[in-house]
Design a protein around this motif. Structure first.
Motif, PDB file in Angstrom:
ATOM      1  N   GLY A   1       4.267   7.189  24.164  1.00  0.00           N
ATOM      2  CA  GLY A   1       3.875   6.272  23.101  1.00  0.00           C
ATOM      3  C   GLY A   1       2.548   5.590  23.320  1.00  0.00           C
ATOM      4  O   GLY A   1       2.031   4.951  22.389  1.00  0.00           O
ATOM      5  N   ARG A   2       1.980   5.683  24.499  1.00  0.00           N
ATOM      6  CA  ARG A   2       0.668   5.082  24.747  1.00  0.00           C
ATOM      7  C   ARG A   2      -0.387   5.979  24.121  1.00  0.00           C
ATOM      8  O   ARG A   2      -0.723   7.036  24.646  1.00  0.00           O
ATOM      9  N   LEU A   3      -0.912   5.544  23.004  1.00  0.00           N
ATOM     10  CA  LEU A   3      -1.694   6.422  22.139  1.00  0.00           C
ATOM     11  C   LEU A   3      -2.989   6.895  22.782  1.00  0.00           C
ATOM     12  O   LEU A   3      -3.396   8.030  22.592  1.00  0.00           O
ATOM     13  N   GLY A   4      -3.679   6.034  23.531  1.00  0.00           N
ATOM     14  CA  GLY A   4      -4.962   6.438  24.100  1.00  0.00           C
ATOM     15  C   GLY A   4      -6.010   6.551  23.016  1.00  0.00           C
ATOM     16  O   GLY A   4      -6.141   5.685  22.145  1.00  0.00           O
ATOM     17  N   ASP A   5      -6.777   7.629  23.053  1.00  0.00           N
ATOM     18  CA  ASP A   5      -7.800   7.848  22.029  1.00  0.00           C
ATOM     19  C   ASP A   5      -7.136   8.222  20.717  1.00  0.00           C
ATOM     20  O   ASP A   5      -6.342   9.173  20.648  1.00  0.00           O
ATOM     21  N   VAL A   6      -7.416   7.457  19.674  1.00  0.00           N
ATOM     22  CA  VAL A   6      -6.801   7.699  18.373  1.00  0.00           C
ATOM     23  C   VAL A   6      -7.894   7.995  17.369  1.00  0.00           C
ATOM     24  O   VAL A   6      -9.067   7.678  17.551  1.00  0.00           O
TER      25      VAL A   6
ATOM     26  N   ARG B   1       0.831  -1.195   0.000  1.00  0.00           N
ATOM     27  CA  ARG B   1       0.000   0.000   0.000  1.00  0.00           C
ATOM     28  C   ARG B   1       0.870   1.251   0.000  1.00  0.00           C
ATOM     29  O   ARG B   1       2.071   1.199   0.291  1.00  0.00           O
ATOM     30  N   THR B   2       0.236   2.370  -0.319  1.00  0.00           N
ATOM     31  CA  THR B   2       0.870   3.686  -0.265  1.00  0.00           C
ATOM     32  C   THR B   2       0.029   4.576   0.637  1.00  0.00           C
ATOM     33  O   THR B   2      -1.170   4.777   0.386  1.00  0.00           O
ATOM     34  N   MET B   3       0.657   5.101   1.679  1.00  0.00           N
ATOM     35  CA  MET B   3      -0.035   5.951   2.651  1.00  0.00           C
ATOM     36  C   MET B   3       0.379   7.405   2.408  1.00  0.00           C
ATOM     37  O   MET B   3       1.527   7.777   2.632  1.00  0.00           O
ATOM     38  N   SER B   4      -0.543   8.196   1.945  1.00  0.00           N
ATOM     39  CA  SER B   4      -0.271   9.581   1.546  1.00  0.00           C
ATOM     40  C   SER B   4      -0.761  10.550   2.613  1.00  0.00           C
ATOM     41  O   SER B   4      -1.413  10.164   3.575  1.00  0.00           O
TER      42      SER B   4
ATOM     43  N   HIS C   1       1.488   8.945  13.128  1.00  0.00           N
ATOM     44  CA  HIS C   1       1.405   7.522  13.433  1.00  0.00           C
ATOM     45  C   HIS C   1       0.490   6.866  12.393  1.00  0.00           C
ATOM     46  O   HIS C   1      -0.686   7.258  12.252  1.00  0.00           O
ATOM     47  N   HIS C   2       1.028   5.881  11.684  1.00  0.00           N
ATOM     48  CA  HIS C   2       0.252   5.126  10.698  1.00  0.00           C
ATOM     49  C   HIS C   2      -0.021   3.731  11.260  1.00  0.00           C
ATOM     50  O   HIS C   2       0.929   3.000  11.577  1.00  0.00           O
ATOM     51  N   ASP C   3      -1.281   3.374  11.352  1.00  0.00           N
ATOM     52  CA  ASP C   3      -1.676   2.012  11.724  1.00  0.00           C
ATOM     53  C   ASP C   3      -1.853   1.236  10.423  1.00  0.00           C
ATOM     54  O   ASP C   3      -2.823   1.458   9.675  1.00  0.00           O
ATOM     55  N   VAL C   4      -0.904   0.351  10.135  1.00  0.00           N
ATOM     56  CA  VAL C   4      -0.902  -0.347   8.848  1.00  0.00           C
ATOM     57  C   VAL C   4      -2.017  -1.377   8.763  1.00  0.00           C
ATOM     58  O   VAL C   4      -2.234  -1.957   7.690  1.00  0.00           O
ATOM     59  N   ARG C   5      -2.741  -1.611   9.833  1.00  0.00           N
ATOM     60  CA  ARG C   5      -3.789  -2.632   9.822  1.00  0.00           C
ATOM     61  C   ARG C   5      -5.127  -2.108   9.329  1.00  0.00           C
ATOM     62  O   ARG C   5      -6.022  -2.900   9.018  1.00  0.00           O
ATOM     63  N   ILE C   6      -5.326  -0.818   9.255  1.00  0.00           N
ATOM     64  CA  ILE C   6      -6.628  -0.253   8.922  1.00  0.00           C
ATOM     65  C   ILE C   6      -6.498   0.648   7.696  1.00  0.00           C
ATOM     66  O   ILE C   6      -5.416   1.181   7.413  1.00  0.00           O
TER      67      ILE C   6
ATOM     68  N   ARG D   1      -7.860   3.672   7.085  1.00  0.00           N
ATOM     69  CA  ARG D   1      -7.544   5.056   7.466  1.00  0.00           C
ATOM     70  C   ARG D   1      -6.323   5.015   8.371  1.00  0.00           C
ATOM     71  O   ARG D   1      -6.423   4.960   9.587  1.00  0.00           O
ATOM     72  N   HIS D   2      -5.171   5.030   7.743  1.00  0.00           N
ATOM     73  CA  HIS D   2      -3.904   4.714   8.406  1.00  0.00           C
ATOM     74  C   HIS D   2      -3.496   5.752   9.443  1.00  0.00           C
ATOM     75  O   HIS D   2      -2.885   5.415  10.453  1.00  0.00           O
ATOM     76  N   LYS D   3      -3.810   7.020   9.235  1.00  0.00           N
ATOM     77  CA  LYS D   3      -3.361   8.068  10.162  1.00  0.00           C
ATOM     78  C   LYS D   3      -4.221   8.033  11.420  1.00  0.00           C
ATOM     79  O   LYS D   3      -5.417   8.325  11.374  1.00  0.00           O
TER      80      LYS D   3
END
Length: 555
Positions: A380-385, A304-307, A334-339, A341-343
């Motif tokens: 690094g503990r993201l919490g609400d994202v 994938r390409t995350m823009s 922070h990009h979550d590569v699993r979803i 909407r990566h950002k």
């Protein structure tokens, strides 16, 4: 007659308790002593132990005043105030003129402009000329021998060899601004910074620490971009090295020596950063147009390409499924590569380009450095994202005076973070991420391009740019330099990464070479196994140290 003479002060009393008999001559001498108030030795001692200064209004004779002005302190004389200079290993300011020990120093008060030990003589009373005339005397020496010595050494006869005089005045920057600018530009090449070597090439190690000064392997990497802010190499836990060469990305597998190309950047742009995932299965590639690509290492396919970024992505860092990217506009995503909407979060704390980024191994903290000379430590503990989530820095450090690209977390003491500054700073700082305190600071000879902690030793490695182009190893916590490889590359050493075994590091530079250095030993058993298995280089066909016989090429 007189009784026992009283001493002026207990301070000047001699330690000898023997009493001197009063002879008539001695009594006569005592009677002639003047007890006038101008005598500097008869001073009432104050009851308080506060130090007395010379500004108390006590008259002082001319001879004692001269003694005090030239800094001579004699027992019983007037104490002159001393200028105490504290250095604390800090280099002197640029405006201070360095004077050699053999040059006489002028008196600060302007009282005596002559040296107290070496007198200024006229040319007609020159000692050197007198000595040379003695040597030319046939009774004391051979004229032919003296002439041969003068011809061999190139020293003319009847001329002074050493001259003792005041140092010439320094050139004023206001009178010649061009000359001052040239000197300022050339200062890093000739200045005596802490930790420099006397020669321009070579290596140094101490008695207790020895490292090879030649690389074990050299890979030709044509097209490697000479850019301080980029991060173009990465070494995975599966023993594969990724390197970006202009618009192409390659993976060199150390076990087999094969090279695989992982595609190319879009036309008109370039690869600005690479980083392997923690398991080595995926490769993140930052592009100059702001895109972040995700590649499968085993299949060699782009997933994938995350823009979304508005500038080049100069640095990447992985933690599990989160790929964090630093952009030229100062933002961190922070990009979550699993979803899709990566950002999932944006970190805003830099006003300049983010060029250094590193997750701690446990994922609790993230460190970043930027072209704004700032080091930020993030929770690094993201919490609400979510798409619009924002994060703020836990600690912000502004001690560096140049861009901070070198960022490294300590593997055996997670609270330690090391950061290194660019050319105008050239300083390594070690921080306590728990308290925010700066624990250590070390000035180095040149810009710091990367930092690596030893996995199993209390040491830290730094790579450097102009003018040393060196690799330095420092002990911790003393920060003492234990080894250095000068001119490790023909150009500044820009990138570095450590292998999965923790003993070999790979460095990249603008000279388009990748070099592998064995810096740390991980253990005697592993070392013995490596000698048996790697006695023959499978790729080059020769000994593993015989890199001069053939240099491998990435492309």
């Amino acid at each position: 007659m007189f009784g026992q003479p009283k001493t002026p002060s207990r301070r000047h009393r001699t330690r000898s308790e023997a009493k001197t008999p009063l002879t008539p001559s001695l009594v006569s001498g005592i009677n002639n002593i003047s007890l006038a108030s101008t005598n500097p030795f008869v001073i009432s001692r104050p009851s308080s132990p506060v130090k007395r200064t010379t500004s108390s209004g006590i008259p002082v004779s001319d001879s004692l005043q001269r003694q005090a002005s030239v800094g001579v302190i004699r027992k019983g004389g007037v104490e002159s105030r001393l200028d105490v200079v504290t250095r604390d290993y800090v280099p002197p300011p640029k405006s201070e003129i360095k004077r050699s020990r053999s040059t006489p120093a002028a008196n600060r008060n302007g009282v005596n402009q002559r040296d107290r030990f070496i007198t200024n003589r006229d040319s007609d009373l020159d000692v050197a000329a007198t000595l040379e005339q003695m040597h030319l005397n046939p009774k004391s020496a051979s004229p032919g021998h003296t002439a041969r010595l003068a011809a061999a050494t190139g020293v003319p006869l009847n001329r002074r060899i050493l001259g003792y005089h005041e140092q010439p005045p320094s050139a004023s920057s206001s009178s010649d601004t061009a000359l001052a600018q040239h000197r300022e530009f050339a200062r890093p090449l000739y200045a005596s910074r802490p930790g420099t070597l006397p020669s321009s090439t070579g290596a140094t190690t101490n008695k207790s620490r020895k490292i090879p000064t030649q690389p074990e392997r050299v890979l030709d990497a044509p097209g490697m971009v000479d850019d301080f802010y980029l991060n173009l190499i990465s070494w995975s836990c599966q023993n594969a090295v990724a390197v970006a060469l202009e618009a192409s990305t390659y993976i060199w597998k150390a076990d087999t020596g094969t090279v695989v190309q992982m595609g190319e950047a879009p036309e008109g742009t370039y690869v600005s950063s690479v980083d392997f995932s923690n398991d080595g299965m995926f490769l993140g590639i930052g592009i100059g147009n702001g895109d972040v690509e995700l590649w499968d290492v085993e299949s060699g396919q782009k997933l994938r390409t995350m823009s979304g970024h508005q500038g080049q992505v100069a640095t990447l860092s992985w933690h599990q499924h989160i790929l964090t990217s630093g952009c030229g506009d100062g933002s961190i995503w922070h990009h979550d590569v699993r979803i899709p909407r990566h950002k999932v979060m944006e970190l805003l704390g830099h006003t300049g380009e983010v060029c250094g980024l590193k997750w701690r191994a446990d994922g609790e903290l993230l460190a970043s450095g930027g072209n704004d000379n700032v080091v930020n430590i993030w929770d690094g503990r993201l919490g609400d994202v979510g798409e619009g989530a924002r994060g703020s820095a836990k600690w912000t450090k502004r001690n560096h005076t140049a861009a901070v690209k070198a960022i490294a977390w300590c593997p055996w003491q997670p609270s330690l973070l090391a950061s290194g500054g660019g050319t105008n700073d050239a300083t390594i700082n070690v921080w306590n991420s728990t308290t925010g305190a700066r624990l250590h600071s070390l000035k180095t000879p040149s810009q710091i391009t990367s930092l690596l902690w030893a996995p199993a030793k209390k040491e830290i490695l730094s790579t450097h740019g102009y003018p040393t182009n060196s690799i330095m190893v420092h002990a911790y916590p003393s920060m003492e330099r234990v080894a250095e490889i000068r001119d490790a590359h023909d150009s500044r050493v820009l990138f570095s990464c450590v292998g999965p075994a923790g003993d070999v590091i790979c460095t990249g530079a603008g000279d388009e070479n990748l070099k592998f250095w064995r810096i740390w030993d991980t253990g005697s058993e592993e070392k013995a196994k490596k000698k048996k298995v790697a006695s023959v280089d499978e790729v080059g066909g020769g000994r593993i140290n015989s890199t001069r016989e053939g240099i491998l090429s990435i492309r």
